[in-house]
Scaffold this motif. Structure first.
Motif, short mmCIF file in Angstrom:
data_model
loop_
_atom_site.label_atom_id
_atom_site.label_comp_id
_atom_site.label_asym_id
_atom_site.label_seq_id
_atom_site.Cartn_x
_atom_site.Cartn_y
_atom_site.Cartn_z
N ARG A 1 -28.48 10.37 -31.53
CA ARG A 1 -27.93 9.77 -32.75
C ARG A 1 -28.56 10.45 -33.96
O ARG A 1 -29.74 10.76 -33.96
N SER A 2 -27.77 10.62 -34.98
CA SER A 2 -28.26 11.24 -36.22
C SER A 2 -29.06 10.20 -37.01
O SER A 2 -29.11 9.03 -36.64
N GLU A 3 -29.65 10.65 -38.11
CA GLU A 3 -30.41 9.72 -38.96
C GLU A 3 -29.50 8.63 -39.53
O GLU A 3 -29.95 7.55 -39.87
N ALA A 4 -28.18 8.92 -39.58
CA ALA A 4 -27.21 7.93 -40.06
C ALA A 4 -26.84 6.93 -38.96
O ALA A 4 -26.08 6.00 -39.20
N GLY A 5 -27.38 7.16 -37.74
CA GLY A 5 -27.11 6.24 -36.64
C GLY A 5 -25.82 6.53 -35.89
O GLY A 5 -25.36 5.73 -35.08
N VAL A 6 -25.23 7.69 -36.15
CA VAL A 6 -23.96 8.06 -35.51
C VAL A 6 -24.24 9.01 -34.35
O VAL A 6 -25.11 9.87 -34.45
N ILE A 66 -22.96 21.38 -30.94
CA ILE A 66 -22.20 22.52 -31.49
C ILE A 66 -22.74 23.84 -30.94
O ILE A 66 -22.08 24.87 -31.06
N SER A 67 -23.92 23.83 -30.34
CA SER A 67 -24.45 25.02 -29.64
C SER A 67 -25.51 24.52 -28.67
O SER A 67 -25.76 23.33 -28.57
N TRP A 68 -26.14 25.45 -27.97
CA TRP A 68 -27.17 25.06 -26.99
C TRP A 68 -28.44 24.54 -27.66
O TRP A 68 -29.30 23.96 -27.01
N CYS A 69 -28.55 24.72 -28.98
CA CYS A 69 -29.78 24.26 -29.66
C CYS A 69 -29.50 23.39 -30.89
O CYS A 69 -30.44 23.09 -31.64
N PRO A 80 -21.02 13.76 -36.98
CA PRO A 80 -19.63 13.87 -37.43
C PRO A 80 -19.38 13.19 -38.77
O PRO A 80 -18.40 13.47 -39.45
N GLN A 81 -20.30 12.31 -39.17
CA GLN A 81 -20.11 11.57 -40.42
C GLN A 81 -20.67 12.34 -41.62
O GLN A 81 -20.00 12.57 -42.61
N THR A 82 -21.94 12.77 -41.50
CA THR A 82 -22.59 13.44 -42.64
C THR A 82 -22.54 14.97 -42.50
O THR A 82 -22.91 15.68 -43.44
N HIS A 83 -22.15 15.47 -41.32
CA HIS A 83 -22.11 16.91 -41.00
C HIS A 83 -23.49 17.55 -41.03
O HIS A 83 -23.62 18.78 -41.11
N THR A 84 -24.53 16.73 -40.99
CA THR A 84 -25.90 17.25 -40.93
C THR A 84 -26.15 17.81 -39.53
O THR A 84 -25.77 17.18 -38.54
#
Length: 196
Positions: free
Chosen positions: A158-163, A168-171, A176-180
């Motif tokens: 989960r991202s820091e936004a909780g999503v 997108i790659s092996w690393c 999907p929400q903030t695109h971070t």
């Protein structure tokens, strides 16, 4: 007459002297004593050269234990510069009745460039990781785990936004929400390990 209550034993438990009984299935002999190699019920059976045979039978409903070579699903609890601490939740696709602790050392995260691996760029607390058991651990009862294969690594994060993020790659994974983008040791998930 009621049968005697079955004695339950755990791996490494001393059962008797090797002079009293021979080691049967699920047991081993060391330093003149017979020890249990499994978690299960103790059975005293037929004679082997006049000596009763002790064996340990695994109960069909007994706790499934992670074994060397098993692929396990675990959740990252904490990380530091040398390793990630995890709780093992599944062995293969079977949920465990109780949680086992595991450790993924920095040198066991990737198969290549082991000296350049940084734990915080591979895992974060809360990540769900697929790993392989490489050793049954030490005095802290930790299983040693490895993610040094393409199919092993972070499967859910989960991202820091909780999503829930998308690999997108092996690393890298992306929110999907903030695109971070966040760094992870991403697993190339095999279909049989997907929980539907």
């Amino acid at each position: 007459m009621a049968p005697p209550a079955a004695r339950y034993c755990v791996p490494g438990e001393r059962l008797c002297s090797a002079a009293e009984a021979a080691a049967g299935s699920g047991t081993y002999t060391r330093h003149g004593s017979v020890f249990s190699a499994l978690a299960g019920c103790l059975r005293r059976g037929g004679e082997d050269g006049g000596v009763p045979v002790v064996s340990v039978l695994r109960d069909a409903e007994a706790q499934l234990l992670p074994d060397v070579g098993a692929v396990v699903t675990c959740k990252v609890c904490s990380i530091n510069s040398r390793f990630a601490k995890v709780h093992i939740l599944y062995v293969g696709s079977t949920p465990l009745k109780s949680t086992f602790r595991g450790t993924i050392r920095r040198e066991d995260i990737r198969a290549t460039e082991k000296d350049k691996v940084e734990v915080y760029k591979s895992f974060r607390p809360g990540d769900i990781v697929l790993a392989k058991v490489i050793s049954l651990g030490d005095a802290q009862s930790n299983y040693l785990l490895s993610t040094a294969e393409n199919e092993l690594g972070v499967v859910v994060a989960r991202s820091e936004a909780g999503v829930q993020m998308v690999p997108i790659s092996w690393c890298e994974m992306q929110c999907p929400q903030t695109h971070t983008k966040e760094l992870r040791k991403v697993a190339r998930v095999q279909p049989q390990f997907l929980q539907t």
